[in-house]
Design an enzyme around this catalytic site. Sequence first.
Site, PDB file in Angstrom:
ATOM      1  CE  LYS A 123      -1.735   1.999   3.573  1.00  0.00           C
ATOM      2  NZ  LYS A 123      -2.407   2.278   4.838  1.00  0.00           N
ATOM      3  CG  ASP A 141      -7.292   3.252   1.881  1.00  0.00           C
ATOM      4  OD1 ASP A 141      -8.159   2.778   1.098  1.00  0.00           O
ATOM      5  OD2 ASP A 141      -7.426   4.350   2.435  1.00  0.00           O
TER       6      ASP A 141
END
Length: 219
Positions: A123, A141
């Site tokens: 991420k 996310d």
Amino acid sequence: MKLPQSEKAKKTLGILGREFPGARGTLVFNNPLELLVATILSAQTTDKLVNTVTGTLFRKYKTASDYGSAPLEEIERAIGRVNFFRNKAKSIKGCCRMLADEWGGGVPDTLEALVALPGVGRKTANIVLGNAFGKDALAVDTHVRRVAGRLGLTASDVPGEIEKDLCAVIPKTLWTQTTHLFILHGRKTCKAKRPLCGECPVRELCDYYAAVNKGGKTG
Ligand code: SF4
């Protein structure tokens, strides 16, 4: 008739693009190192709080060596207002030490090299690639995960799989933008606890909405 996933993704992104024109990330940074540090700090913390902390932090620590050579407790004190500050201080210091030792203090611009840094996952790496280097990168996310799942663009709960599912049906040039749009939509409308389906502009494309309505309820 059920739309092919690529059509559904295209329509969804078109609608969300009109809902959030000029969508972009909200972390404040001036270079890849600052974005890397800010993104590490942003895990389970609002971007707003991170920005208030990084204002001072970035004035004090300007290079990877500055972080890498600083005592851990000093970094902890500087970021003490964010959640999990001890672990994050460790990640920032470890990651910056590696940048100083192995990358001449610069931040690499490939996924493989970024995820090899201590404390940096896919991420964070994708956020840096997409926003500091202008590469096509889709970061998953908590908002992206929830929105993609409810829309029915993925059946997985695993971020790496979700990323794969989304990238398979969304044109590469829209990957970075998809992250911004899904995050904004997740914050404003597709909220975690109580999604505001009744006022959602993409409800006609949403599996969750269809399932709830089939059961006779509205969102
Ligand atoms: Fe989220 Fe509801 Fe919109 Fe579906 S209809 S995307 S669940 S807010």
